[in-house]
Structure formats: structure tokens, C-alpha cells
Design a protein around this motif. Sequence first.
Motif, PDB file in Angstrom:
ATOM      1  N   LEU A 350       0.796  -1.168   0.029  1.00 29.37           N
ATOM      2  CA  LEU A 350       0.201  -0.062   0.064  1.00 29.37           C
ATOM      3  C   LEU A 350       0.864   1.348  -0.003  1.00 29.37           C
ATOM      4  N   SER A 353       2.009   2.060  -3.596  1.00 28.76           N
ATOM      5  CA  SER A 353       1.011   2.510  -4.199  1.00 28.76           C
ATOM      6  C   SER A 353       1.160   4.153  -3.947  1.00 28.76           C
ATOM      7  N   GLN A 354       0.997   4.259  -2.859  1.00 31.47           N
ATOM      8  CA  GLN A 354       0.692   5.913  -2.335  1.00 31.47           C
ATOM      9  C   GLN A 354       1.900   6.645  -2.705  1.00 31.47           C
ATOM     10  N   TYR A 486      -5.738   6.028  -2.277  1.00 25.75           N
ATOM     11  CA  TYR A 486      -5.993   4.560  -1.710  1.00 25.75           C
ATOM     12  C   TYR A 486      -6.173   4.756   0.040  1.00 25.75           C
ATOM     13  N   VAL A 513      -6.357  -2.575  -6.173  1.00 25.08           N
ATOM     14  CA  VAL A 513      -7.156  -2.297  -5.110  1.00 25.08           C
ATOM     15  C   VAL A 513      -6.972  -3.261  -4.012  1.00 25.08           C
ATOM     16  N   HIS A 514      -6.344  -2.746  -3.101  1.00 24.72           N
ATOM     17  CA  HIS A 514      -5.679  -3.846  -2.036  1.00 24.72           C
ATOM     18  C   HIS A 514      -6.479  -4.387  -1.120  1.00 24.72           C
ATOM     19  N   TRP A 518      -9.769   0.429  -0.530  1.00 26.52           N
ATOM     20  CA  TRP A 518     -10.312   0.912  -1.675  1.00 26.52           C
ATOM     21  C   TRP A 518      -9.312   1.904  -2.479  1.00 26.52           C
ATOM     22  N   THR A 519      -9.610   2.076  -3.825  1.00 26.15           N
ATOM     23  CA  THR A 519      -8.877   3.048  -4.865  1.00 26.15           C
ATOM     24  C   THR A 519      -9.759   3.889  -5.279  1.00 26.15           C
TER      25      THR A 519
END
Length: 575
Positions: A350, A353-354, A486, A513-514, A518-519
Motif C-alpha cells: 500500500l 502505491s501511495q 488509496y 485495489v488492496h 479502496w482505490t
Amino acid sequence: MVEILQYRRIMLKQLALCLLTSLMFVQIAEARIRYYKWDVKYEYKSPDCYKKLAITINGGTPGPTILAQQGDTVIVEVKNNLMLENLAIHWHGIRQIGTPGMDGTEGVTQCPILPGDTFKYEFKVDRPGTYLYHAHYGMQREAGLYGSIRVSLPDGETEPFAYDYDRSIILNDWYHKSTYEQATGLNSLPFVWVGEPQSLLIQGRGKFNCSSAPSAPGVCNASNPECSPYVMIVIPGKTYRLRVASLTALSALSFQIEGHNMTVVEADGHYVEPFVVKNLFIYSGETYSVLIKADQDPSRNYWMTTNVVGRLPNTTAGLAILNYYPNHLRRSPPTTPPAGPIWNDTAPRLAQSQAIKARQGFISTPPATSDRTIVFLNTQNLVNGYTRWAVNKVSFTLPHTPYLVAEKYHLRHVFNQSSPPNGYDFQNYDIYSANKTNATLNDAIYRLQFNSTVDIILQNANSMTNNTSETHPWHLHGHDFWVLGYGTGKFDIYNDPRNYNLVNPIMKNTVPVHRYGWTALRFKADNPGVWLFHCHIESHFHMGMGVVFEEGIEKVGNLPSSILGCGESKGLGKP
């Protein structure tokens, strides 16, 4: 002495190939057309030492890399020699502006290419970057039909980072069962899951433990040169741009290079504000460019490895060799391959991703607000006793007549004309409980107002198994989207949008989407056509995890007759 001469011959061959490619590139660049002729057929291959039928392009898997410059036209003439199977090829990440019929998505934008037929794909590559191509008919992608697309800047333009050499690798997982066997199990009562892959491949090469499963004589051969590790040769002191892509059928992966940091500089064709990683987490359909410097001890070679994350690993790590010239290509590193990250630790995935933001100086600012918000709840459900994946309790099915054709020719009766749900019961649905509800099958589509701004919220939840929430990589055809944020838990439609990144969000075409998260995405519905949005896990899409968007269909020009011929499109387009 013999090994030295062999090494020199290999190096000279690679140099000659590079020079030939460069000459072809220069000659074709003047014409601004890149022409490829492909023969697609089944052949016996042993990419992980286990011999099985694979789909090849001109005898190889992965297929040839498409090289082009921004603004060029790519023409690929495909001959379907699969004998008993239809075919379609999707150009993953190419937006097909003005050419929606060339997207290569069977059932959505074209009829399939029949056995023995030849089909000509023609489209423009409008942006530089790292892209992919792969089969988009049934579950053929995982049978070996895939490859890279590398689009460079026009002559005289430079990128915002420096490197000496450019390389591409594709990460993949590999099953020994055929796609027919897998699809049959997914469609059966009782349900038969595909299971974990037998191997992980790096640029089409892996290593299955032949002693772990008995097979007929000659089927599994650990000494087969086809499954010798992929070797990437580097010159000490030089910097390499490594374009890393994933086309796994199931697995989320971590990729790492022993002793070397990787600086992420590009994602899905967009420049990234650089950040350094030791483990690059990558999901099916994603592409990244990372910079690595060959600055370690040059007297030895190093491991390149890939590992499964997000699922309990039952697959041996994929191995390749980073070869420091002039060490021998097949000289194994003196160390044990490094272990990958903890498979069920979601936090670092995560966090990566961020961390992906648009590079300063290359920021495309999203619209401040959206015209429409659609929330997609990702669930596993039963439909008439069959196990399916669904979005807002609707499991997607494809019609016999492609949507693009049906919409252009006003064949509205060939698929459901009702409006699919824009959300779910946010107040009462428990995303942490095993889902026991039923879903419905439907082929209805989402109609978007042309040029409107659309927000998509991907909401993950528990599957039908307790304490199980799978990572889903979602891919949007025909567009890039801004990744606004995210989060973990249930998306709060009233409060979470206040924390959207509207300053420097990255644009992508594929996003995860982890687990239990949510994404949030935003895109402009500004590309006339009909476009698929789906989970890029082969079995999940096969089981219904997808939707279709229609926008500006009245602005679509005449469709090529080559995409017609199935369902109720037979006879259309003829004088």
C-alpha cells in the motif's frame, strides 16, 4: 579459452542484432510506419523445463518487442494458425484514439479472428512509454501470447532522467494445465479452482522442479536450454533503464535485484517523481521503468528474483542473472537467492502505491470535481450455484455481437439495455464478512456522457471464504486515469474525497485495489467508443469481474469491416 570465444560470439551476435534493429528503426522512422507480420500458432515449448503447448508468435514466447516513436503508426498483420481456436490481440496501454475497432478486445470491440484468417491491426502510438500486448480471447493470454511495446520520444527530445542502456523484461506466472482445462473447472459444478501457478517466469524463462511431480519420460527436463535462466548483461559503471512489466494470470509479484537499489521513474507511460525501492511490487497489467546502476563488485554476477505476494506462496521464486561483463553469462552468483518480502504484509505494498506521484514538470492536473461517481464493490458470489466474481452483485458476461458494433449499428436488442447499479448498500454491507449473497448475470453497460469527468471507487471486500480479501488489478481500456487515492476499510463517500490528491496524482491505466481497501480514480470520458474495464486476473475476468463503458458513440467513424462477422454483425458493412 573455448568459453571466452563462445562468450565473444554471443556478444558479437547481440551487438549485430542491436545494430540491425537500429538500422531498421532508422529506415522505418522516416516513413513513420512500423510494420510487423506475425504467425500465431501452437508449439511445444519448455519455458520452465516442463514441455507443454504454448501459443507463439513467429516461433517465440514472449513475442517480438514492438519498437516505435511517439506519433508513429503501427501495423501488425496477424495470421491465426491456431487451427482450432479464435484469436484477438489487445494493445495494452494504447488508447486507440480514433481507432476503437483496433483495441483487440473480442466481444467488446471486435469479432474474433477465425482460424486460418489474417487480420490487420493498425493504430497510432500517441505517447512515449512502456506498454504491452497480449491475447484477449478467452484465457489465451496465459498460454504465452504476450509481448512488449516500447515507444520512444521523437528525435531531438530527451527524457527527464539519464541512462546508458534500455532493457525490457516481462514477469509472468506459468501453468501446466491448458487454458481449456482451467476454464472448464471454473465453469463446473462442483467448482474447480485453477490453483497456484507451477512457475514464475522472467522474460519467458523459469525453473520447475521436475522431481516434485512425476511426468512421462521427456516431458520435464531440467537441462533443457529453453529453461536456462534469463541473463541481463551489464557493463560496470553504466546506468540501465529497466522496463519491468507483469502479465501474470493470477499472481501479484515482488521483483528485486540482489545488492542493487531501483529508482522508479515511469509507470504505465507516465513519468514518476523518482523514489528508491529494494522490492518493486507489481500487479498484472502494470508497467514500470526503474533505473539501476551497475555499481557493485564487478567480479561476480547477481540474482534477479521475483516472488508471489498477496497469496500464500506455493510457487518457486523466479530467477534470472544480472551478468557483470566480462564474467561468464552462465556463472551463477555465489550467494543464495535473496528471499522476497513477507507475502501477507499489505502495508509496504500500500505504501508503494501511495508513493507513486506525477513527476514535477510533467503533472497533468485533474479536473477539480467530477460529474459522476460510480462505486464498484468487488465480491465473490454464487450465481445459480456457480462460483462467480461480481461488481455490485452483477457478474459480467459478453454478448455474441461486439458492443462497439451493436452500438454503432443500433443493434440495441443484442444486449441488456437496463442501467447497471452505480453503487451498493454502503450503510449495511459488511466488507469483512464472508459473502453469502447471490449475484446475477448481466451484459448491460454503463453509458457515460461524452467529455464528462467520472470518478470510479473500487471497493474491496471479503470473498466467500473467511478472512480472505484478494488484491485485484483493474485495467481500463481506451484511457488513462488519475489515481486520486488509496485507503483501508470501507470508502466513506462523504469524507474520503476530502483527502484526494488533486495536486500531483499519477496517471495510469492499471491499478490495484488492496486487501480490504479502496482505490479512487478519475478520468475524462473523451474517447469515443466502447471500452472494457476489468480485473486483469485471467480467472477473475473469466468469472465475471468486469464492466463496459460507452461514450460518444455517435462520434465514432465508419468501422473497419474486418471487425465484423459474428453474432448479428454478419453481413453488416457490405455494399
